[in-house]
Enzyme design. Structure first.
Site, PDB file in Angstrom:
ATOM      1  N   ASN A  11       0.785  -1.122   0.009  1.00  0.00           N
ATOM      2  CA  ASN A  11       0.160  -0.501  -0.400  1.00  0.00           C
ATOM      3  C   ASN A  11       0.629   1.619   0.076  1.00  0.00           C
ATOM      4  O   ASN A  11       1.582   1.889   0.690  1.00  0.00           O
ATOM      5  CB  ASN A  11      -1.311   0.012   1.323  1.00  0.00           C
ATOM      6  CG  ASN A  11      -2.255   0.947   1.610  1.00  0.00           C
ATOM      7  OD1 ASN A  11      -1.627   2.370   1.068  1.00  0.00           O
ATOM      8  ND2 ASN A  11      -2.653   1.278   1.910  1.00  0.00           N
ATOM      9  N   HIS A  14       1.143   6.492   2.199  1.00  0.00           N
ATOM     10  CA  HIS A  14       1.588   7.379   2.942  1.00  0.00           C
ATOM     11  C   HIS A  14       2.967   7.674   2.336  1.00  0.00           C
ATOM     12  O   HIS A  14       3.277   8.751   2.382  1.00  0.00           O
ATOM     13  CB  HIS A  14       2.071   6.473   3.830  1.00  0.00           C
ATOM     14  CG  HIS A  14       0.561   6.178   5.239  1.00  0.00           C
ATOM     15  ND1 HIS A  14      -0.629   6.895   4.880  1.00  0.00           N
ATOM     16  CD2 HIS A  14       0.301   4.912   5.168  1.00  0.00           C
ATOM     17  CE1 HIS A  14      -1.699   6.640   5.974  1.00  0.00           C
ATOM     18  NE2 HIS A  14      -1.193   4.942   6.478  1.00  0.00           N
ATOM     19  N   ARG A  22       3.895  18.890   1.901  1.00  0.00           N
ATOM     20  CA  ARG A  22       4.815  20.374   1.286  1.00  0.00           C
ATOM     21  C   ARG A  22       4.193  20.324   0.003  1.00  0.00           C
ATOM     22  O   ARG A  22       4.504  21.121  -0.718  1.00  0.00           O
ATOM     23  CB  ARG A  22       6.292  19.780   0.502  1.00  0.00           C
ATOM     24  CG  ARG A  22       7.230  19.694   2.004  1.00  0.00           C
ATOM     25  CD  ARG A  22       7.562  21.121   2.453  1.00  0.00           C
ATOM     26  NE  ARG A  22       7.850  21.241   3.038  1.00  0.00           N
ATOM     27  CZ  ARG A  22       9.884  21.362   3.133  1.00  0.00           C
ATOM     28  NH1 ARG A  22      10.133  20.811   2.311  1.00  0.00           N
ATOM     29  NH2 ARG A  22      10.269  21.426   4.601  1.00  0.00           N
ATOM     30  N   HIS A  47      -5.456   3.872  -0.624  1.00  0.00           N
ATOM     31  CA  HIS A  47      -7.055   4.000  -1.152  1.00  0.00           C
ATOM     32  C   HIS A  47      -6.996   5.617  -1.502  1.00  0.00           C
ATOM     33  O   HIS A  47      -6.834   6.479  -1.242  1.00  0.00           O
ATOM     34  CB  HIS A  47      -6.675   3.582   0.244  1.00  0.00           C
ATOM     35  CG  HIS A  47      -8.281   4.384   1.250  1.00  0.00           C
ATOM     36  ND1 HIS A  47      -8.816   4.233   2.044  1.00  0.00           N
ATOM     37  CD2 HIS A  47      -9.218   4.505  -0.048  1.00  0.00           C
ATOM     38  CE1 HIS A  47      -9.672   4.383   2.300  1.00  0.00           C
ATOM     39  NE2 HIS A  47     -10.461   4.896   1.581  1.00  0.00           N
ATOM     40  N   ARG A  49      -9.057   7.993  -0.677  1.00  0.00           N
ATOM     41  CA  ARG A  49     -11.117   8.541   0.253  1.00  0.00           C
ATOM     42  C   ARG A  49     -11.125   9.730  -0.254  1.00  0.00           C
ATOM     43  O   ARG A  49     -10.611  10.769  -1.127  1.00  0.00           O
ATOM     44  CB  ARG A  49      -9.868   8.789   1.123  1.00  0.00           C
ATOM     45  CG  ARG A  49      -8.774   7.934   1.602  1.00  0.00           C
ATOM     46  CD  ARG A  49      -7.765   8.984   3.286  1.00  0.00           C
ATOM     47  NE  ARG A  49      -9.756   8.730   4.126  1.00  0.00           N
ATOM     48  CZ  ARG A  49      -9.307   7.776   5.207  1.00  0.00           C
ATOM     49  NH1 ARG A  49      -9.082   6.657   5.493  1.00  0.00           N
ATOM     50  NH2 ARG A  49     -10.903   8.476   5.591  1.00  0.00           N
ATOM     51  N   ARG A  53      -7.359  12.054   1.200  1.00  0.00           N
ATOM     52  CA  ARG A  53      -6.123  13.237   1.932  1.00  0.00           C
ATOM     53  C   ARG A  53      -4.697  12.766   1.701  1.00  0.00           C
ATOM     54  O   ARG A  53      -3.378  12.382   2.094  1.00  0.00           O
ATOM     55  CB  ARG A  53      -6.278  12.786   3.184  1.00  0.00           C
ATOM     56  CG  ARG A  53      -6.105  11.413   3.677  1.00  0.00           C
ATOM     57  CD  ARG A  53      -6.339  11.128   5.491  1.00  0.00           C
ATOM     58  NE  ARG A  53      -7.914  11.667   6.244  1.00  0.00           N
ATOM     59  CZ  ARG A  53      -8.149  10.627   6.152  1.00  0.00           C
ATOM     60  NH1 ARG A  53      -7.717  10.020   7.067  1.00  0.00           N
ATOM     61  NH2 ARG A  53      -9.483  11.272   7.092  1.00  0.00           N
ATOM     62  N   GLU A  74      -8.299   0.958  -3.403  1.00  0.00           N
ATOM     63  CA  GLU A  74      -9.488   0.434  -1.921  1.00  0.00           C
ATOM     64  C   GLU A  74     -10.593   2.067  -2.337  1.00  0.00           C
ATOM     65  O   GLU A  74      -9.777   3.018  -2.478  1.00  0.00           O
ATOM     66  CB  GLU A  74      -8.966   0.858  -0.909  1.00  0.00           C
ATOM     67  CG  GLU A  74      -8.225  -0.640  -1.059  1.00  0.00           C
ATOM     68  CD  GLU A  74      -6.987  -0.991   0.796  1.00  0.00           C
ATOM     69  OE1 GLU A  74      -7.241   0.731   1.750  1.00  0.00           O
ATOM     70  OE2 GLU A  74      -6.575  -1.336   1.128  1.00  0.00           O
ATOM     71  N   THR A 105     -17.177  -2.224  15.401  1.00  0.00           N
ATOM     72  CA  THR A 105     -16.293  -1.300  16.022  1.00  0.00           C
ATOM     73  C   THR A 105     -15.164  -2.440  15.998  1.00  0.00           C
ATOM     74  O   THR A 105     -14.134  -1.498  16.754  1.00  0.00           O
ATOM     75  CB  THR A 105     -16.968  -2.149  17.450  1.00  0.00           C
ATOM     76  OG1 THR A 105     -17.073  -3.557  17.739  1.00  0.00           O
ATOM     77  CG2 THR A 105     -18.582  -1.226  17.840  1.00  0.00           C
ATOM     78  N   GLU A 155     -11.398  -9.250   2.872  1.00  0.00           N
ATOM     79  CA  GLU A 155     -10.031  -8.688   3.477  1.00  0.00           C
ATOM     80  C   GLU A 155      -9.995  -9.070   5.214  1.00  0.00           C
ATOM     81  O   GLU A 155     -11.069  -8.151   5.424  1.00  0.00           O
ATOM     82  CB  GLU A 155      -9.401  -7.589   2.704  1.00  0.00           C
ATOM     83  CG  GLU A 155      -8.195  -7.133   3.145  1.00  0.00           C
ATOM     84  CD  GLU A 155      -6.988  -6.324   2.775  1.00  0.00           C
ATOM     85  OE1 GLU A 155      -7.321  -5.987   1.704  1.00  0.00           O
ATOM     86  OE2 GLU A 155      -6.230  -5.847   3.842  1.00  0.00           O
ATOM     87  N   HIS A 198      -4.153  -5.034   7.498  1.00  0.00           N
ATOM     88  CA  HIS A 198      -4.261  -3.070   8.493  1.00  0.00           C
ATOM     89  C   HIS A 198      -3.344  -3.718   9.307  1.00  0.00           C
ATOM     90  O   HIS A 198      -2.935  -4.958  10.480  1.00  0.00           O
ATOM     91  CB  HIS A 198      -5.832  -3.129   8.846  1.00  0.00           C
ATOM     92  CG  HIS A 198      -5.999  -1.367   9.729  1.00  0.00           C
ATOM     93  ND1 HIS A 198      -6.281  -0.709   8.881  1.00  0.00           N
ATOM     94  CD2 HIS A 198      -5.240  -0.979  10.212  1.00  0.00           C
ATOM     95  CE1 HIS A 198      -5.401   0.557   8.826  1.00  0.00           C
ATOM     96  NE2 HIS A 198      -5.402   0.148  10.093  1.00  0.00           N
TER      97      HIS A 198
HETATM   98  N1  PXP Z   1      -6.604  -3.082   3.563  1.00  0.00           N
HETATM   99  C1  PXP Z   1      -7.067  -2.292   3.590  1.00  0.00           C
HETATM  100  C2  PXP Z   1      -8.309  -2.363   3.154  1.00  0.00           C
HETATM  101  C3  PXP Z   1      -6.691  -0.714   4.423  1.00  0.00           C
HETATM  102  O1  PXP Z   1      -7.376  -0.064   4.549  1.00  0.00           O
HETATM  103  C4  PXP Z   1      -5.278  -0.841   4.766  1.00  0.00           C
HETATM  104  C5  PXP Z   1      -4.772   1.118   5.150  1.00  0.00           C
HETATM  105  O2  PXP Z   1      -5.283   1.315   4.406  1.00  0.00           O
HETATM  106  C6  PXP Z   1      -4.459  -1.922   5.090  1.00  0.00           C
HETATM  107  C7  PXP Z   1      -4.904  -3.142   4.215  1.00  0.00           C
HETATM  108  C8  PXP Z   1      -3.062  -1.550   5.687  1.00  0.00           C
HETATM  109  O3  PXP Z   1      -2.854  -0.823   6.519  1.00  0.00           O
HETATM  110  P1  PXP Z   1      -1.930  -0.660   6.595  1.00  0.00           P
HETATM  111  O4  PXP Z   1      -1.227   0.665   6.287  1.00  0.00           O
HETATM  112  O5  PXP Z   1      -1.857  -0.502   8.269  1.00  0.00           O
HETATM  113  O6  PXP Z   1      -0.586  -1.817   6.595  1.00  0.00           O
END
Ligand code: PXP
Length: 253
Positions: A11, A14, A22, A47, A49, A53, A74, A105, A155, A198
């Site tokens: 992923n 980030h 920046r 993802h 969003r 962001r 995503e 939750t 997932e 995640h």
């Molecule tokens: N899988 C899904 C569906 C997610 O939404 C995310 C976070 O964006 C991840 C995996 C990856 O999670 P992490 O960034 O904590 O490794």
């Protein structure tokens, strides 16, 4: 036991988070995706969003155009995102919650509570030839509903397990782990393909890799964070060398 291969989806959200801090173009999530693939990633996850962001529309378009491995898009189950996904034609879409009321939750998509809204979305994406997965907690009712909605993939949300591990809450971690194990087995018995993700790090990825029903892990935050430590020394050395080369030009001129 001869288990199926376990794919790694990287992923790159980030990388875009850092770029957006920046503005501008650096660091480029598409470059990171190519690097991840060259290093052995089996696919790229991003993802888009609703608030953009991190990943932006043109990042997703460039990922689709420029990478040669499957793209896992995503997104929230909204009309806007369905339109973009169908136009982008990624290999897969993973439907994730963005708003409080869309999640359980445990943090996964509330497939049971949102079933009526999810049904047409799953249908439209499948009709467009996109493999759909639902990002859900490993709760029996959520897994049953995923199967009922016709999603071929789930997932499993590993966030609650990873948080409990990180915070040393051993009893909670053990309970979450049992739920993940049972959920993976239940989902596979329904014929669903099982992914997980995640909060995974080296240790939790190694642990969950031992569940034979799981065929894909999607990992982002830890990899991008850890890459700082793996890559910073080398990058500082490159900068030192660039400065030294420049400085020599004082004497040459
Ligand atoms: N899988 C899904 C569906 C997610 O939404 C995310 C976070 O964006 C991840 C995996 C990856 O999670 P992490 O960034 O904590 O490794």
């Amino acid at each position: 036991m001869n288990a199926k291969p376990l794919r790694l989806g990287v992923n790159v959200d980030h990388v875009a988070t850092i770029r957006n801090a920046r503005g501008g173009r650096h660091p480029d999530p598409v470059r990171a995706a190519k690097l991840a693939i060259a290093a052995g990633a089996d696919g790229i996850t991003a993802h888009l969003r609703e608030d953009r962001r991190h990943i932006r529309d043109d990042d997703m378009a460039r990922l689709k155009a420029e990478i040669d491995k499957p793209l896992n898009f995503e997104m929230a189950a909204t009309e806007e995102m369905v339109r973009i996904a169908i136009a982008t034609k990624p290999h897969a879409v993973c439907l994730v919650p963005e708003k409080r009321e869309e999640r359980t939750t445990e943090g996964g998509l509330d497939a049971v509570g949102q079933a009526a809204a999810l049904k047409p979305v799953v249908h439209a994406l499948k009709h467009a030839g996109i493999r759909v997965s639902l990002f859900i907690a490993a709760a029996p009712a959520q897994i049953e509903m995923a199967a009922e909605l016709g999603a071929p993939v789930i997932e499993i949300h590993t966030g609650a397990w990873c948080d409990a591990l990180a915070e040393g809450r051993d009893t909670d971690a053990a309970a979450e782990w049992q739920m993940i194990r049972a959920g993976a087995a239940q989902a596979a018995s329904f014929g669903l393909e099982v992914h997980a993700g995640h909060g995974l790090d080296y240790a939790s990825a190694e642990t969950i890799a031992a569940l034979p029903q799981i065929v894909e892990l999607n990992i982002g935050h830890f990899l991008i964070g850890e890459a700082v430590f793996e890559g910073l020394a080398e990058t500082v050395k490159f900068m030192r060398a660039a400065m030294d080369r420049g400085r020599k030009k004082v004497h040459a001129s």
